[in-house]
Design an enzyme around this catalytic site. Sequence first.
Site, PDB file in Angstrom:
ATOM      1  N   ASP A   8       0.873  -1.170   0.000  1.00  0.00           N
ATOM      2  CA  ASP A   8       0.000   0.000   0.000  1.00  0.00           C
ATOM      3  C   ASP A   8       0.912   1.222   0.000  1.00  0.00           C
ATOM      4  O   ASP A   8       2.142   1.097  -0.138  1.00  0.00           O
ATOM      5  CB  ASP A   8      -0.968  -0.035   1.192  1.00  0.00           C
ATOM      6  CG  ASP A   8      -0.299   0.209   2.538  1.00  0.00           C
ATOM      7  OD1 ASP A   8       0.951   0.287   2.614  1.00  0.00           O
ATOM      8  OD2 ASP A   8      -1.036   0.319   3.538  1.00  0.00           O
ATOM      9  N   CYS A  73       3.296  -2.958   4.077  1.00  0.00           N
ATOM     10  CA  CYS A  73       2.444  -1.828   4.446  1.00  0.00           C
ATOM     11  C   CYS A  73       3.186  -1.076   5.553  1.00  0.00           C
ATOM     12  O   CYS A  73       4.378  -1.312   5.757  1.00  0.00           O
ATOM     13  CB  CYS A  73       1.026  -2.251   4.843  1.00  0.00           C
ATOM     14  SG  CYS A  73       0.839  -3.148   6.385  1.00  0.00           S
ATOM     15  N   THR A  75       3.050  -1.231   8.878  1.00  0.00           N
ATOM     16  CA  THR A  75       3.562  -2.125   9.920  1.00  0.00           C
ATOM     17  C   THR A  75       3.726  -3.564   9.446  1.00  0.00           C
ATOM     18  O   THR A  75       4.385  -4.347  10.113  1.00  0.00           O
ATOM     19  CB  THR A  75       2.603  -2.159  11.131  1.00  0.00           C
ATOM     20  OG1 THR A  75       1.342  -2.680  10.696  1.00  0.00           O
ATOM     21  CG2 THR A  75       2.433  -0.779  11.740  1.00  0.00           C
ATOM     22  N   HIS A 106      10.188 -23.914   9.064  1.00  0.00           N
ATOM     23  CA  HIS A 106       9.208 -24.640   9.875  1.00  0.00           C
ATOM     24  C   HIS A 106       7.770 -24.486   9.394  1.00  0.00           C
ATOM     25  O   HIS A 106       6.970 -25.408   9.570  1.00  0.00           O
ATOM     26  CB  HIS A 106       9.273 -24.172  11.333  1.00  0.00           C
ATOM     27  CG  HIS A 106      10.529 -24.590  12.023  1.00  0.00           C
ATOM     28  ND1 HIS A 106      10.673 -24.504  13.385  1.00  0.00           N
ATOM     29  CD2 HIS A 106      11.700 -25.094  11.559  1.00  0.00           C
ATOM     30  CE1 HIS A 106      11.883 -24.942  13.722  1.00  0.00           C
ATOM     31  NE2 HIS A 106      12.520 -25.290  12.631  1.00  0.00           N
ATOM     32  N   HIS A 141       7.618 -30.973  10.306  1.00  0.00           N
ATOM     33  CA  HIS A 141       6.969 -29.702   9.998  1.00  0.00           C
ATOM     34  C   HIS A 141       5.889 -29.880   8.926  1.00  0.00           C
ATOM     35  O   HIS A 141       4.884 -29.179   8.941  1.00  0.00           O
ATOM     36  CB  HIS A 141       8.002 -28.661   9.572  1.00  0.00           C
ATOM     37  CG  HIS A 141       9.068 -28.470  10.602  1.00  0.00           C
ATOM     38  ND1 HIS A 141       8.816 -27.938  11.846  1.00  0.00           N
ATOM     39  CD2 HIS A 141      10.386 -28.788  10.587  1.00  0.00           C
ATOM     40  CE1 HIS A 141       9.938 -27.912  12.547  1.00  0.00           C
ATOM     41  NE2 HIS A 141      10.904 -28.426  11.808  1.00  0.00           N
TER      42      HIS A 141
END
Length: 159
Positions: A8, A73, A75, A106, A141
Amino acid sequence: MKIAIGSDHGGFQLKKEILAFFAAEQKAGTELGKAQLTDLGTYSEESVDYPDFGEAVARSVAQGQYQYGILVCGTGIGISIAANKVHGIRAALCTEPFSARMAREHNDANILALGERVTGPGLAREIVAAFFQTPFAGDRHARRIEKIRAIEKNGCSCK
């Protein structure tokens, strides 16, 4: 390796840094430089909605057009939440290289999410390199990833 990248407006500058990093790796002839990136937007710092770009990159990965995605973005939180709503996506918000390695090794993460306002360009390059240079370990995993897929398949009838 084909990678879709999107952001964004809050992640636009860091996305440009990541694209430049891949271009430099290509020029240097490294393994990471062999990746093919496609920018799915946004293309400026004009305000846009992060779910639109999270969904676009996630759907392109889920549909097999790209093996991986990168989302940015402000954060990394909102855009990763949006991406993880798409069936088959395991988007991981990583803030340092160890988490990026573990997300791949993992969790078989197929999208890396970053936050421009919390991760500088140098650290972002380290995170990106760690993510894309780490293979999925499989074994125990893989069993856990299958459990995630089962959760996804069964969904939620919550109201």
